[in-house]
Design a protein around this motif. Structure first.
Motif, short mmCIF file in Angstrom:
data_model
loop_
_atom_site.label_atom_id
_atom_site.label_comp_id
_atom_site.label_asym_id
_atom_site.label_seq_id
_atom_site.Cartn_x
_atom_site.Cartn_y
_atom_site.Cartn_z
N ASN A 25 0.83 -1.21 0.00
CA ASN A 25 0.00 0.00 0.00
C ASN A 25 0.87 1.26 0.00
O ASN A 25 0.54 2.26 -0.65
N THR A 26 1.96 1.21 0.74
CA THR A 26 2.89 2.34 0.77
C THR A 26 3.49 2.59 -0.61
O THR A 26 3.62 3.74 -1.05
N GLY A 146 5.72 -3.62 9.34
CA GLY A 146 4.80 -2.58 9.80
C GLY A 146 5.46 -1.61 10.75
O GLY A 146 5.25 -0.39 10.68
N ASP A 150 5.99 2.36 9.95
CA ASP A 150 5.32 3.32 10.83
C ASP A 150 6.31 4.26 11.52
O ASP A 150 6.03 5.45 11.71
N GLN A 288 -7.84 -8.51 9.18
CA GLN A 288 -7.98 -7.17 8.60
C GLN A 288 -9.38 -6.93 8.02
O GLN A 288 -9.98 -5.89 8.25
N GLU A 293 -8.55 -5.08 11.89
CA GLU A 293 -7.22 -4.83 12.45
C GLU A 293 -6.29 -4.24 11.39
O GLU A 293 -6.47 -4.47 10.19
N SER A 294 -5.26 -3.53 11.81
CA SER A 294 -4.25 -3.00 10.89
C SER A 294 -3.27 -4.11 10.52
O SER A 294 -3.28 -5.20 11.11
N ALA A 295 -2.40 -3.82 9.54
CA ALA A 295 -1.40 -4.81 9.13
C ALA A 295 -0.48 -5.17 10.29
O ALA A 295 -0.15 -6.35 10.50
N GLN A 297 -1.14 -4.86 13.57
CA GLN A 297 -1.89 -5.60 14.59
C GLN A 297 -2.16 -7.03 14.18
O GLN A 297 -2.06 -7.96 14.99
N SER A 298 -2.48 -7.25 12.90
CA SER A 298 -2.73 -8.62 12.44
C SER A 298 -1.46 -9.44 12.50
O SER A 298 -1.50 -10.65 12.80
#
Length: 472
Positions: A25-26, A146, A150, A288, A293-295, A297-298
């Motif tokens: 995604n980034t 992740g 971040d 997700q 949940e976020s990437a 967190q998953s």
């Protein structure tokens, strides 16, 4: 000491596949590209990986495992540095191919180095060491990726390989024994022309199945069918050439299949890789898509699976050496099947305690499965056949993993077609039901590994067992 060298290389190679998965995604935002375009950062690496694996067995015999291992680490680290400097998607994909050429040699070389150093009576416990990054990479890779994205930027998912690569180079230079290279075998040029492009084309076609299904509603598109058929034909043409009497030194030695243990282990590993790597796609997506949940967190929620594997993997390696891998693998498959079956009961509100418990159970089983299967195959090989055997196993694993990922992605896509996204009250439940249905297939496929696992050795692999068991 030798195992430490190999694990460092394996960590770089395997982590890089899973770390990049959370950066897609980034990349889309950074390079203003579509999801299909940024997927080439994964596909290019995988195709390079598959293309170079067949050359590794010959190159290890020709140049020596230490020299080739140093070259592979250097190539991978250089590719990582170049990826971090990329200012366009085209440059990034090109540099990912360079990475893949180095990464593709690291795993088969590592298996060869470890098997030769340990001997057949200890191959189980050292293969368990190598299995740590193989099983934990897909779990902890997304967490690391992740966190780096971040806290810093996407460049750091590649820059982190540089200190690891530098350490691996120094460590390998000091620890690995000097190469004793015998007169080289002739290179199988025709085999390379058939097999390497064949594997790359076939895996490209297979890896295109999910996107073709999502975009066109069918897998029967030119993007899938043409490369898959061309690749399959090239691979099929390689088989009689590799078995031809005049071809004394084929690129991949298919005559190893006259060893019954190798044959059974390859079948078991193929079925396991299809089920395991295919199902691994489902867990983070469920967290997700259904639970929001976020990437990162998953990825953290998958940690119990890694903890379970860490507990049983060293024990499984020791026991495989003492009582044979057959009993260990069968027990591991039963435990994985139990954990996978728990996921067939998914709903949109299944408790996290239940989900994490099921993942932990699966991890316990995984720790006693993949590496004992590989050790069962490699323990019967000796001298130059070890390099050829590890090359063959890595090719099979790569192809099976790609097939598994494609199969489960298509099954999930089909299930999600029945979900009405405009129904906010019913969509989460329907989506969870689609996942539960796919996990039914995963459970059956994992259980099917019990059939070839039954024929794995159930006695100690001693040094006297080096002679291959020939099928008549």
């Amino acid at each position: 000491m030798v195992a430490g060298v190999v694990v460092l290389g394996a960590i770089m190679s395997i982590l890089d596949i899973t770390v990049v998965s959370v950066a897609l995604n980034t990349f889309q935002r950074e390079f203003d590209a579509t999801s299909a375009e940024v997927a080439w950062t994964m596909t290019g690496y995988t195709l390079a990986l598959a293309s170079v694996i067949p050359l590794t067995g010959w190159a290890a015999d020709r140049f020596g495992t230490k020299r080739l291992y140093l070259l592979a680490v250097l190539l991978f680290a250089a590719g990582s540095a170049l990826c971090a400097t990329a200012d366009s998607l085209e440059m990034l994909v090109t540099f990912r191919v360079v990475q893949g050429l180095g990464g593709g040699m690291l795993m088969p070389l590592g298996m060869t180095i470890l098997t030769r150093a340990a001997g057949p009576e200890r191959v189980g416990r050292v293969m368990a060491v190598l299995g740590i990054p193989m099983l934990l990479g897909p779990i902890f890779g997304p967490i690391l990726g992740g966190a780096l994205i971040d806290s810093a930027s996407w460049h750091w998912i590649f820059l982190i390989n540089l200190p690891i690569g530098a350490l691996a180079l120094v460590y390998a230079w000091i620890v690995l024994p000097a190469d004793e290279v015998e007169p080289s075998e002739t290179f199988d040029w025709l085999g390379m022309v058939l097999l390497s492009p064949g594997l790359a084309a076939f895996l490209y076609g297979v890896s295109s199945i999910p996107s073709a299904k999502a975009e066109h509603g069918t897998v029967w598109t030119a993007q899938v069918v043409a490369p898959a058929i061309i690749g399959a034909l090239l691979i099929a043409a390689f088989v009689p050439w590799a078995l031809h009497r005049r071809n004394l030194h084929p690129l991949v030695d298919l005559r190893l299949f006259t060893n019954s243990r190798m044959t059974v282990a390859v079948i078991a590993m193929s079925l396991f890789a299809i089920a395991f790597f295919g199902a691994s796609l489902l867990f983070p997506l469920y967290f997700q898509q259904v639970r929001g949940e976020s990437a990162l967190q998953s990825g953290l929620l998958l940690a119990p699976q890694g903890l379970g594997a860490m507990i049983t993997m060293p024990l499984a390696g020791i026991l495989a050496d003492r009582i044979g891998p057959g009993k260990i693998v069968m027990t591991g498959i039963v435990v994985i099947t139990v954990g996978m079956e728990m996921f067939t009961q998914l709903s949109e509100s299944t408790s996290y305690a239940y989900l994490l418990g099921a993942l932990f159970i699966m991890g316990l089983g995984m720790g006693g499965t993949m590496m004992p299967i590989m050790s069962a195959a490699l323990a019967t090989l000796k001298d130059h056949t070890v390099a050829r055997g590890s090359t063959l196993l890595n090719i099979v694993q790569q192809v099976a993993a790609s097939i598994g990922t494609a199969v489960f992605a298509v099954l999930l896509t089909n299930g999600l077609l029945e979900v009405d996204p405009t129904d906010p009250s019913g969509a989460p439940a329907a989506t969870a039901d689609a996942y539960a249905t796919v996990f039914v297939v995963a459970t059956i496929m994992v259980a099917a590994v019990l059939v070839p696992a039954f024929f794995l050795p159930r006695r100690r692999l001693a040094a006297s067992s080096e002679a291959p068991v020939v099928l008549h």
